[in-house]
Write a protein that holds these residues in place. Structure first.
Motif, PDB file in Angstrom:
ATOM      1  N   ALA A 533       0.845  -1.190   0.000  1.00 37.85           N
ATOM      2  CA  ALA A 533       0.000   0.000   0.000  1.00 37.85           C
ATOM      3  C   ALA A 533       0.880   1.240   0.000  1.00 37.85           C
ATOM      4  O   ALA A 533       1.879   1.287   0.733  1.00 37.85           O
ATOM      5  N   PRO A 534       0.564   2.247  -0.811  1.00 35.31           N
ATOM      6  CA  PRO A 534       1.276   3.533  -0.719  1.00 35.31           C
ATOM      7  C   PRO A 534       1.001   4.165   0.645  1.00 35.31           C
ATOM      8  O   PRO A 534      -0.119   4.092   1.153  1.00 35.31           O
ATOM      9  N   VAL A 535       2.026   4.780   1.229  1.00 33.95           N
ATOM     10  CA  VAL A 535       1.876   5.388   2.547  1.00 33.95           C
ATOM     11  C   VAL A 535       2.448   6.796   2.536  1.00 33.95           C
ATOM     12  O   VAL A 535       3.361   7.114   1.765  1.00 33.95           O
ATOM     13  N   ASP A 536       1.886   7.614   3.403  1.00 32.72           N
ATOM     14  CA  ASP A 536       2.328   9.003   3.518  1.00 32.72           C
ATOM     15  C   ASP A 536       3.669   9.065   4.264  1.00 32.72           C
ATOM     16  O   ASP A 536       3.868   8.380   5.277  1.00 32.72           O
ATOM     17  N   ILE A 537       4.577   9.886   3.771  1.00 32.30           N
ATOM     18  CA  ILE A 537       5.920   9.960   4.356  1.00 32.30           C
ATOM     19  C   ILE A 537       5.871  10.467   5.791  1.00 32.30           C
ATOM     20  O   ILE A 537       6.528   9.919   6.689  1.00 32.30           O
ATOM     21  N   VAL A 538       5.059  11.491   6.060  1.00 31.53           N
ATOM     22  CA  VAL A 538       4.975  12.046   7.409  1.00 31.53           C
ATOM     23  C   VAL A 538       4.401  11.005   8.371  1.00 31.53           C
ATOM     24  O   VAL A 538       4.899  10.805   9.487  1.00 31.53           O
ATOM     25  N   ALA A 539       3.339  10.302   7.929  1.00 38.76           N
ATOM     26  CA  ALA A 539       2.726   9.280   8.783  1.00 38.76           C
ATOM     27  C   ALA A 539       3.690   8.136   9.056  1.00 38.76           C
ATOM     28  O   ALA A 539       3.742   7.605  10.177  1.00 38.76           O
ATOM     29  N   MET A 540       4.485   7.748   8.068  1.00 37.00           N
ATOM     30  CA  MET A 540       5.435   6.648   8.277  1.00 37.00           C
ATOM     31  C   MET A 540       6.555   7.052   9.221  1.00 37.00           C
ATOM     32  O   MET A 540       7.069   6.220   9.976  1.00 37.00           O
ATOM     33  N   ASN A 541       6.934   8.308   9.214  1.00 34.58           N
ATOM     34  CA  ASN A 541       7.949   8.772  10.175  1.00 34.58           C
ATOM     35  C   ASN A 541       7.437   8.620  11.614  1.00 34.58           C
ATOM     36  O   ASN A 541       8.193   8.259  12.522  1.00 34.58           O
ATOM     37  N   VAL A 542       6.136   8.885  11.813  1.00 33.45           N
ATOM     38  CA  VAL A 542       5.538   8.697  13.138  1.00 33.45           C
ATOM     39  C   VAL A 542       5.595   7.223  13.536  1.00 33.45           C
ATOM     40  O   VAL A 542       5.946   6.872  14.667  1.00 33.45           O
ATOM     41  N   VAL A 543       5.259   6.336  12.601  1.00 30.88           N
ATOM     42  CA  VAL A 543       5.274   4.896  12.879  1.00 30.88           C
ATOM     43  C   VAL A 543       6.683   4.414  13.179  1.00 30.88           C
ATOM     44  O   VAL A 543       6.923   3.650  14.119  1.00 30.88           O
ATOM     45  N   LEU A 544       7.658   4.853  12.402  1.00 35.08           N
ATOM     46  CA  LEU A 544       9.044   4.406  12.581  1.00 35.08           C
ATOM     47  C   LEU A 544       9.612   4.860  13.919  1.00 35.08           C
ATOM     48  O   LEU A 544      10.560   4.257  14.434  1.00 35.08           O
ATOM     49  N   ASN A 545       9.018   5.911  14.486  1.00 33.59           N
ATOM     50  CA  ASN A 545       9.445   6.377  15.804  1.00 33.59           C
ATOM     51  C   ASN A 545       8.618   5.755  16.939  1.00 33.59           C
ATOM     52  O   ASN A 545       8.718   6.192  18.088  1.00 33.59           O
ATOM     53  N   GLY A 546       7.798   4.756  16.607  1.00 33.76           N
ATOM     54  CA  GLY A 546       7.030   4.067  17.633  1.00 33.76           C
ATOM     55  C   GLY A 546       5.642   4.617  17.848  1.00 33.76           C
ATOM     56  O   GLY A 546       4.990   4.262  18.834  1.00 33.76           O
ATOM     57  N   GLY A 547       5.147   5.476  16.944  1.00 34.75           N
ATOM     58  CA  GLY A 547       3.823   6.061  17.100  1.00 34.75           C
ATOM     59  C   GLY A 547       2.705   5.084  16.785  1.00 34.75           C
ATOM     60  O   GLY A 547       2.939   3.963  16.318  1.00 34.75           O
ATOM     61  N   ASP A 548       1.462   5.531  17.040  1.00 37.33           N
ATOM     62  CA  ASP A 548       0.283   4.687  16.843  1.00 37.33           C
ATOM     63  C   ASP A 548       0.042   4.482  15.347  1.00 37.33           C
ATOM     64  O   ASP A 548      -0.205   5.438  14.615  1.00 37.33           O
ATOM     65  N   PRO A 549       0.068   3.203  14.869  1.00 33.14           N
ATOM     66  CA  PRO A 549      -0.134   2.968  13.435  1.00 33.14           C
ATOM     67  C   PRO A 549      -1.601   2.950  13.006  1.00 33.14           C
ATOM     68  O   PRO A 549      -1.883   2.882  11.808  1.00 33.14           O
ATOM     69  N   ASP A 550      -2.535   3.009  13.965  1.00 31.81           N
ATOM     70  CA  ASP A 550      -3.953   2.898  13.611  1.00 31.81           C
ATOM     71  C   ASP A 550      -4.465   4.107  12.838  1.00 31.81           C
ATOM     72  O   ASP A 550      -5.538   4.041  12.232  1.00 31.81           O
TER      73      ASP A 550
END
Length: 639
Positions: A533-550
């Protein structure tokens, strides 16, 4: 004066001593006749051996159990007694029999084989009724209340049948095939004879998985965890009523009435719905757990019976070092007349819905969960992930992506898709859904197009081609021919094909921004998936830092790769469709695309035509790439 004082003190001490001696004698007499309140034996230490004490406690427990069953049975006194029938009409049996009859109904000899019954090995209807009375569960007035005796009876018989199906070989099983005549002779009770118009499918498979027996039991008995772990097989699952939550703080004796919808990742294979009771019990001698399902046909809301679940489930044996051995039995009767011809060899072999697929999926998911729980970043992980929290968040996001993909491939009613009629190509199923107030999906109108076709190439070769980022430009139209680079790689299984990756598509046009793609590839003995799935760069940065993926919006697309039938010996292709079972693949391609960001907008025919064109072009590219060196004649069904 001093002598008188001492004589007086001595007389007082003698009187007190006599008093203490008399009191001591009373205590000794009382102690000699005292009994333990738990077992009824002597209470004095050393008067009874440990084994005798243990037996007395067990006898006291059994007496209490008899009292409980007697109390329940008293509510049903006065109902007519009938000989034990086949459960062709379970409601009539429920009305005619009392719980005390259920307790003794399953002892004795099964066929010509003296076998341990469900009552002996796992506790019988008495245990179940007692746990229903004591534990209660979410108990409230319900139509199922009047059917509880029948449900208990059916569950106990199903447990007995499952244990024997899992443990016996000849003459019941022959080379993984169930002998139906022997089955009918050994198990005359239960659901009765096979329904007219339905076909039997029976399979058995076992494996050692990396998970404790207690965690496995929790997954099987928690409907939400079950639907998540088996998201590729279960499209819908719900618990209608918990008749018993178990005893002693675990699922021992738990009884649930459930309904589920089972799927194969293809629009050409109809889903199967089943309404059944699930019963969990622990073996008292060796700690083995068993979980069994059996259909409640007479309670089904639908009058048309297309799938009947005979006793199916698994035995779980504890192994050292946190492992468990799982033996799975899958036994159903189905109407498979609507299955497309190219999928019939796969369905008939039991690989589509059978035990091997359940165990293979469970084994792969156990490895995935073990990887997600790792407290350190393994050496096999590469790229931009630097924290354990970021790794867990990315795995959780990928899990949701795969579940969403599987729900969009079939026409399950559970996922709120609307199938469009007259959408163009006959072999492409197009569905639509409006996404509103869902943080996990972009708002607007989403189109989902899926198609399945045969390839004369082994599944492993198709899987390796589609998951390889270096060959992505050969089939991915949306990447516009740009070079694909893997930014991070998470291994989540023994097979190197089980992994989660973050890919970057470097645009050929300098005016366009680079695109990030989240991809999971997974494979086991029953099939493989490549989902992205294509993903947003800003949102993926949050996930890579341990943020909520929901809160990351996803529209997954991808592929499901299945074998085209059972593995055939050299030179043989029995049951093949135009040679389809000679080592080819059944590939399903599915796209989810946002066609309008306004949920209230009307769907245009141009959008449907665009999606149809996109999927047709992708299919042709894949065929050209993987079939370059293949020249066998393709089956005419979906050529």
């Amino acid at each position: 004066m001093k002598n008188q004082h001492e004589r007086h003190e001595n007389s007082q001490l003698r009187a007190e001593n006599d008093k203490l001696r008399a009191e001591n004698m009373r205590y000794k007499e009382a102690l000699s006749s005292a009994s333990c309140p738990n077992c009824g034996g002597p209470a004095a230490l050393g008067e009874m051996s440990f084994d005798e004490h243990h037996l007395r406690v067990e006898n006291a427990r059994l007496r209490d159990e008899i009292d409980r069953i007697s109390g329940i049975a008293a509510k049903h006194v006065g109902k007519p007694m009938v000989p034990f029938p086949v459960l062709s009409s379970p409601l009539a049996v429920a009305a005619a029999r009392s719980p005390l009859d259920l307790v003794g109904a399953y002892g004795g000899v099964v066929g010509h084989h003296t076998a341990p019954t469900g009552l002996d090995m796992f506790g019988g209807a008495g245990d179940l009724l007692r746990s229903m009375s004591a534990a209660g569960g979410h108990h409230h007035p319900h139509p199922l209340d009047v059917d509880k005796p029948m449900i208990v009876e059916l569950a106990v018989a199903a447990m007995d049948e499952l244990i024997q199906m899992a443990q016996l070989d000849e003459p019941l099983w022959s080379e993984a095939l169930l002998k139906e005549e022997e089955y009918a002779r050994m198990f005359p009770r239960g659901l009765g004879p096979k329904q007219y118009g339905l076909k039997s499918e029976a399979s058995r498979h076992d494996a050692v998985v990396i998970m404790t027996h207690s965690n496995l039991v929790e997954i099987l008995m928690d409907v939400n965890q079950f639907a998540t772990v088996f998201s590729s097989i279960v499209s819908r699952a719900s618990t209608h009523e918990e008749l018993s939550t178990g005893v002693a703080g675990n699922y021992n004796g738990a009884l649930q009435v459930m309904s589920m919808e089972f799927q194969v990742p293809s629009p050409l294979v109809p889903t199967r719905e089943s309404y059944f009771v699930r019963y969990c019990k622990q073996h008292s001698s060796d700690g083995t757990w068993a979980v069994v399902d059996v259909s409640l046909d007479s309670l089904r809301p639908s009058p048309v019976l297309k799938c009947r679940r005979r006793p199916s489930g698994c035995l779980i044996q504890e192994m050292p070092n946190g492992y468990s051995k799982v033996t799975w039995v899958e036994h159903v009767e189905v109407d498979d007349s609507s299955v497309h011809n190219i999928y019939k060899p796969l369905v008939n072999s039991g690989l589509a819905f059978g035990a091997k697929r359940w165990v293979g999926t469970l084994d792969r998911q156990c490895e995935r969960l073990a990887s997600a729980m790792a407290i350190n970043i393994p050496n096999g992980d590469l790229g931009v992930i630097t924290s354990v929290e970021g790794r867990k968040s990315m795995l959780k996001l990928a899990e949701r992506m795969v579940a969403s993909f599987c729900g969009g491939v079939t026409a399950s009613v559970a996922h709120q898709w609307t199938t469009l009629s007259g959408s163009g190509a006959e072999d492409v199923r197009v569905m639509t859904r409006k996404s509103v107030d869902d943080p996990g999906r972009p708002p607007g109108i989403v189109l989902n197009a899926a198609t399945s076709f045969w390839l004369p190439v082994p599944p492993a070769a198709v899987f390796d081609f589609l998951r390889d980022e270096t060959s992505r430009s050969e089939w991915d139209i949306l990447s516009n021919g740009g070079a694909v680079q893997e930014m991070c790689h998470i291994a989540n299984g023994r097979d190197h094909g089980n992994s989660v990756s973050l890919l970057r598509v470097n645009s050929v046009n300098s005016n366009q921004s680079n695109m990030l793609i989240l991809q999971e590839s997974c494979t086991d003995a029953s099939g493989s998936y490549v989902v992205y799935a294509p993903v947003d760069i800003v949102a993926m940065n949050v996930v890579l830092n341990g943020g909520d993926p929901d809160y990351v919006a996803l529209l997954p697309s991808g592929f499901a790769i299945l074998p085209d039938g059972p593995a055939q010996p050299a030179g043989g292709n029995s049951g093949a469709v135009s040679g389809a079972a000679a080592g080819g693949s059944l590939l399903t391609v599915a796209f989810q695309i946002l066609v309008d960001s306004v949920p209230t907008a009307k769907l245009s025919l141009g959008s449907v035509a665009t999606v149809n064109s996109l999927i047709a072009c992708t299919v042709e590219r894949i065929k050209a790439a993987v079939c370059r060196d293949s020249s066998p004649q393709q089956p005419a069904a979906l050529a």
